[in-house]
Design an enzyme around this catalytic site. Sequence first.
Site, PDB file in Angstrom:
ATOM      1  N   HIS A 109       0.865  -1.186   0.000  1.00  0.00           N
ATOM      2  CA  HIS A 109       0.000   0.000   0.000  1.00  0.00           C
ATOM      3  C   HIS A 109       0.904   1.240   0.000  1.00  0.00           C
ATOM      4  O   HIS A 109       2.029   1.176   0.506  1.00  0.00           O
ATOM      5  CB  HIS A 109      -0.838  -0.045   1.281  1.00  0.00           C
ATOM      6  CG  HIS A 109      -1.867   1.017   1.410  1.00  0.00           C
ATOM      7  ND1 HIS A 109      -1.579   2.280   1.850  1.00  0.00           N
ATOM      8  CD2 HIS A 109      -3.194   1.003   1.153  1.00  0.00           C
ATOM      9  CE1 HIS A 109      -2.691   3.001   1.880  1.00  0.00           C
ATOM     10  NE2 HIS A 109      -3.684   2.264   1.453  1.00  0.00           N
ATOM     11  N   ASP A 153       3.310  -4.388   7.936  1.00  0.00           N
ATOM     12  CA  ASP A 153       2.090  -3.593   7.837  1.00  0.00           C
ATOM     13  C   ASP A 153       0.911  -4.551   7.983  1.00  0.00           C
ATOM     14  O   ASP A 153       0.571  -5.288   7.052  1.00  0.00           O
ATOM     15  CB  ASP A 153       2.080  -2.880   6.472  1.00  0.00           C
ATOM     16  CG  ASP A 153       0.742  -2.200   6.199  1.00  0.00           C
ATOM     17  OD1 ASP A 153      -0.150  -2.251   7.074  1.00  0.00           O
ATOM     18  OD2 ASP A 153       0.601  -1.625   5.106  1.00  0.00           O
ATOM     19  N   GLN A 165      -4.374  -5.031   7.109  1.00  0.00           N
ATOM     20  CA  GLN A 165      -5.424  -5.929   6.620  1.00  0.00           C
ATOM     21  C   GLN A 165      -5.415  -7.271   7.350  1.00  0.00           C
ATOM     22  O   GLN A 165      -6.264  -8.118   7.063  1.00  0.00           O
ATOM     23  CB  GLN A 165      -5.243  -6.184   5.109  1.00  0.00           C
ATOM     24  CG  GLN A 165      -5.386  -4.959   4.241  1.00  0.00           C
ATOM     25  CD  GLN A 165      -6.826  -4.435   4.176  1.00  0.00           C
ATOM     26  OE1 GLN A 165      -7.778  -5.089   4.622  1.00  0.00           O
ATOM     27  NE2 GLN A 165      -6.994  -3.241   3.635  1.00  0.00           N
ATOM     28  N   LYS A 172     -10.525  -0.648  10.386  1.00  0.00           N
ATOM     29  CA  LYS A 172     -10.837  -1.842   9.589  1.00  0.00           C
ATOM     30  C   LYS A 172     -11.210  -3.009  10.503  1.00  0.00           C
ATOM     31  O   LYS A 172     -11.628  -4.052  10.035  1.00  0.00           O
ATOM     32  CB  LYS A 172      -9.634  -2.230   8.723  1.00  0.00           C
ATOM     33  CG  LYS A 172      -9.246  -1.159   7.691  1.00  0.00           C
ATOM     34  CD  LYS A 172      -8.074  -1.627   6.863  1.00  0.00           C
ATOM     35  CE  LYS A 172      -7.270  -0.526   6.230  1.00  0.00           C
ATOM     36  NZ  LYS A 172      -7.903   0.156   5.132  1.00  0.00           N
ATOM     37  N   CYS A 179      -4.760   2.554  -3.614  1.00  0.00           N
ATOM     38  CA  CYS A 179      -3.503   3.068  -3.036  1.00  0.00           C
ATOM     39  C   CYS A 179      -2.376   2.059  -3.211  1.00  0.00           C
ATOM     40  O   CYS A 179      -1.565   1.827  -2.294  1.00  0.00           O
ATOM     41  CB  CYS A 179      -3.667   3.404  -1.549  1.00  0.00           C
ATOM     42  SG  CYS A 179      -4.841   4.705  -1.264  1.00  0.00           S
TER      43      CYS A 179
END
Length: 425
Positions: A139, A217, A220, A243, A382
């Site tokens: 991302h 990261d 998600q 999220k 993104c």
Amino acid sequence: MASVAGGTPKARARRAPAVQPFADVRADFPVLQREINGHSLVYLDSAASAQKPRQVIETMERFYSYSYGTVHRGVYELGREATEQFEGARERIASFVGWDPACSIFTRNATEAINLVAYAWGRDNIGAGDEVLITEMEHHSNIVPWQLLCEETGARLRYLSVIDSGELSLDELDEVLAEGRVKLVAVAHVSNVLGTINPVGEIVKRARAAGAVTLVDGAQAVPQMPVDLGAIDADFYAWTGHKALGPATGLLHGRRELLQEMRPFLGGGHMISRVERDHSTWNELPWKFEAGTNAIAEAIGLGAAIDYLARIGMDRVREHERELAAYALERLPEVEGLTLYGPDGADGRGGVVPFTIEGMHPHDIAELCDREAVCVRAGHHCAQPLMRCLGVGATARASFHVYNVREDVDRLVHALGAAREVFEL
Ligand code: C6P
């Protein structure tokens, strides 16, 4: 064109939900009572931002109504209550992912968490001749901070390629690490576009053996699968609460030794121990990295979201996402001209299914789905470097959370069929 309504008894039976493990949780999400354009809402954009259960909304409303006060400052009862709830949320969130609360820093979002590392660690530890290794599936939040750092320091930014299966190659990782210049490896736990679940534990192990620091990261990942940071053992792990059924607030979990050595990210109130006229000393962890007044209600709201997810059980959440992704991968190819992206099958991917339809721009797809109250995201998500690797400018993307059911996928397939008719395809 896909057969979308009616169909053979066999096809109807296949569409009927085999199991509805989370039918009961749908009542917790007030937004699902809405109708848009005369249709009940089908929300398939949780990878962008998830809907909130009433348990989160009510926790924040209760806090704002009866316990609001600023934290770590007031000696009065309200201030004490706010501090207890805020720090209590931090403890439960840290324990949810298996990390030390003192090394779990509240940030605005995942983007800020990654920038914190790029500025406060990167500026002192990366120099000319060094390499920062990221991947083609990142991302922009895990690309741009490293571009800025490399521009400033003269370091080189390198990308691991995404191979045809939508995965990373560990052999390529080993080859790049063997050259001996990589100081930082920064990689997504789960791709927001392809859904690929990367073997981050293995990547961290290999990077550490080569002397590199690691950042994962997890924007998600934490919302949809069990995450044990102790087992992954990365130096830094960033994610974002909105999220994960919570409000917009983020987390950076870091290795204590590194956080202690690092300079602060932002200067101001709350992050200091003592301020002289020309220099200052820093507060203890985690507050050294939390300058200014925190997003207090948001942190408390995220604590409620984590409690909610923990009550369901993250193994069940993951299984639900896997099952819905598998069903979408099975049904979407019924739509003529549709191309799917990402790993084969649902086992190696999260609850994210990107696709394009020949002859239709993804934005048209999303807009026509909206006519039937089916919310999907369209665009580059993104992740422009990844789009170039896939050879597309944009995709449509369906993504799931606990409130989705198999009928939502049926509604998507129906809406896509209707969209093709509008385009006379
Ligand atoms: N992805 C999506 O629709 P923030 O905005 O900081 O809360 O999250 C940024 C971010 C970082 N990493 C990954 C892997 C992400 O997916 C995201 C957010 C959204 O895919 C918005 S573009």
